[in-house]
Design an enzyme around this catalytic site. Structure first.
Site, PDB file in Angstrom:
ATOM      1  N   HIS A 167     -57.463  90.766  42.302  1.00 20.86           N
ATOM      2  CA  HIS A 167     -57.997  90.256  41.626  1.00 20.86           C
ATOM      3  C   HIS A 167     -57.052  90.258  40.343  1.00 20.86           C
ATOM      4  CE1 HIS A 167     -62.275  90.753  40.565  1.00 20.86           C
ATOM      5  NE2 HIS A 167     -61.838  90.719  42.285  1.00 20.86           N
ATOM      6  N   PRO A 168     -56.703  89.100  39.450  1.00 19.20           N
ATOM      7  CA  PRO A 168     -55.555  88.483  39.100  1.00 19.20           C
ATOM      8  C   PRO A 168     -55.939  89.401  37.347  1.00 19.20           C
ATOM      9  CG  PRO A 168     -56.850  87.289  39.331  1.00 19.20           C
ATOM     10  CD  PRO A 168     -57.774  87.630  39.858  1.00 19.20           C
ATOM     11  N   CYS A 169     -56.428  90.358  37.386  1.00 20.16           N
ATOM     12  CA  CYS A 169     -57.807  90.433  35.591  1.00 20.16           C
ATOM     13  C   CYS A 169     -56.601  91.545  35.233  1.00 20.16           C
ATOM     14  CB  CYS A 169     -59.063  90.915  35.455  1.00 20.16           C
ATOM     15  SG  CYS A 169     -59.591  92.268  36.735  1.00 20.16           S
ATOM     16  N   ARG A 170     -55.769  91.731  36.147  1.00 16.84           N
ATOM     17  CA  ARG A 170     -54.877  92.911  35.273  1.00 16.84           C
ATOM     18  C   ARG A 170     -53.097  92.681  35.028  1.00 16.84           C
ATOM     19  NH1 ARG A 170     -54.524  98.016  36.301  1.00 16.84           N
ATOM     20  NH2 ARG A 170     -53.154  97.923  34.840  1.00 16.84           N
TER      21      ARG A 170
END
Lengths: 215, 266
Positions: A167-170
């Site tokens: 996941h790239p959200c962070r």
């Protein structure tokens, strides 16, 4: 928060590709079938896994050329002999697992994102559970804590079919700790991409040799 | 926003009729099972709605298939469960013949086409991921990041339990913006029957403050033939509708505008 525009991402990919060629690594650039301006990078790597051993004993056979990959596959994809009760076998058959990694731009988060697929020699995809089990011990805690938000199966934004994704959200938050340039200096996209890949790649078996930093 | 609230309710209450039959290769009893008829919410996801359907078909399939993941197919196309029901309906059925005829399978899961969905947690994870993406586009992720996880849970439970007020109590925060500015970018995806979906960046306003319309979005990102249908929430929205308004009123619970582009037959 350290983000990249799509143009910066493309520039960074071109540079990474160049370094990859110089180092004899096997990254290639791919284009969307419906829109040639949408690109991503791809690399395939084979792992030899003995199913009877635990994750920590997983060994990676890194192949440097397509010919070597073919030979490796040839050597290991022969079906094991059917069990013969009268014979004694010394070792369990080894299995080859192929990982295909993609570096894709995340439009929603303005950062690169790592996608990958993994399958057995038979062509059967690994399940999410099997992929989780292969995450090396040092990263297990981080993944397990936030299991459903870190590594999942999702739809590849260019190819439209199932791929695993970190996941790239962070990413932007994590990258701002690494890349501390001021607004004035032009962004070093090569440093950004290589740093990013070195953070996320190893979680799923993709090592980035130190030589990438020296080029 | 308040005077258009009834539109939010109408969109929320949208339903489509489906008729599900068991794949002939999976049933192993002499008598074929009855097809299962139900109305499904446009805004929901199939895995949240199939418990009773699965139970209904279980007695007609061989025991070694009982633990297998059920998957749905429409006219030969495996259905991507991670798309909202309404989007799949508009893409594959479009109301041409009702109820929408689907086939339930328990074998030969098409793992190269469909994401696995072994539990509701997978649906929740996918949903929340989309909500975060949408907020990343609208507000650089500031609103969703500053929400507590109980608010995230409330969004999810509101959707699962069909509770409009519970859902919108939190979702209205994700729809906030300065009226003169709008969102940073509009979260949207364009879906096609037979090719990967498209996602691009578009601002709701031009630099000189003019509101960008659906027509401009379509012109910028789509090669269009005459008479191609563009369907959102089951309707052909007037092409001069501002994107900002559409994003606030016609988005799915994941906060994305899902735009279905259906080319006319040649």
């Amino acid at each position: 928060m350290a983000c990249l525009t799509y143009e910066e991402f493309v520039t960074g990919c071109r540079v990474l590709l160049q370094v990859s060629k110089e180092l004899g690594d096997s990254w290639v650039m791919c284009h969307s079938a419906s829109d040639s301006s949408t690109i991503y990078l791809s690399k395939t790597q084979c792992f030899k896994a003995d199913l009877s051993t635990s994750i920590s004993e997983l060994t990676a056979e890194k192949s440097e050329s397509p010919d070597e990959i073919d030979k490796l596959i040839e050597d290991f994809t022969q079906e094991p002999e059917p069990p013969d009760p009268s014979s004694v076998s010394n070792s369990t058959p080894g299995y080859i697992i192929t990982y295909e990694y993609h570096i894709v731009y995340s439009l929603s988060h303005s950062v690169p994102a790592l996608y990958f697929n993994a399958w057995y020699a038979s062509g059967k995809l690994l399940t999410l559970k099997e992929v989780w089990e292969r995450v090396s011990n040092q990263f297990c805690e981080q993944i397990a804590d936030n299991k459903w938000n870190s590594l999942t199966q999702t739809e590849h934004p260019v190819l439209g079919r199932p791929f695993f994704q970190l996941h790239p959200c962070r990413t932007a938050e994590l990258m701002s700790n690494v890349c501390c340039e001021s607004e004035q200096t032009p962004k070093d996209v090569k440093k950004y991409l290589i740093s990013w890949l070195s953070m996320f790649g190893p979680v799923v078996g993709l090592e980035v040799p130190i030589t990438y930093y020296n080029k | 926003m308040a005077e258009d609230r009834e539109i939010l309710r109408e969109v929320w209450d949208g339903r489509v009729p489906v008729c599900i039959q068991l794949a002939s290769e999976d049933h192993n009893t002499l008598s074929a099972p009855d097809p299962y008829y139900l109305m499904v919410p446009r805004l929901s996801y199939f895995p949240l709605l199939m418990d009773k359907v699965r139970k209904h078909f279980l007695r007609f399939i061989s025991p070694d298939l009982h633990e297998e993941e059920m998957w749905l197919e429409s006219d030969g196309m495996p259905l991507k469960w991670h798309y909202p029901v309404g989007v799949l309906f508009d893409l594959h059925c479009g109301g041409s013949s009702l109820p929408w005829a689907l086939t339930a399978h328990f074998s030969h899961f098409p793992e190269h086409d469909l994401i696995r969905c072994p539990s509701r947690e997978v649906v929740e994870s996918h949903f929340m991921s989309s909500v975060k993406e949408a907020d990343g586009l609208k507000h650089r992720g500031q609103i969703i990041t500053n929400m507590q996880s109980k608010d995230h849970k409330q969004l999810w439970m509101g959707l699962c339990n069909d509770k409009f007020d519970q859902f919108w109590a939190i979702n209205c925060k994700l729809m906030e913006c300065l009226p003169e500015e709008g969102f940073k970018f509009i979260p949207f995806r364009i879906h096609f029957p037979c090719q990967p979906s498209l996602q691009r960046l578009i601002k709701p306003q031009t630099d000189d403050g003019r509101k960008v319309t659906l027509e401009e979005l379509l012109q910028e990102f789509l090669p269009r033939g005459e008479g191609d249908r563009v369907v959102i929430q089951g309707i052909e929205v007037p092409r001069d509708t501002p994107l900002q308004w559409m994003s606030e009123h016609l988005s799915h619970p994941d906060n994305f505008l899902h735009i279905c582009h259906i080319p006319t037959q040649g």
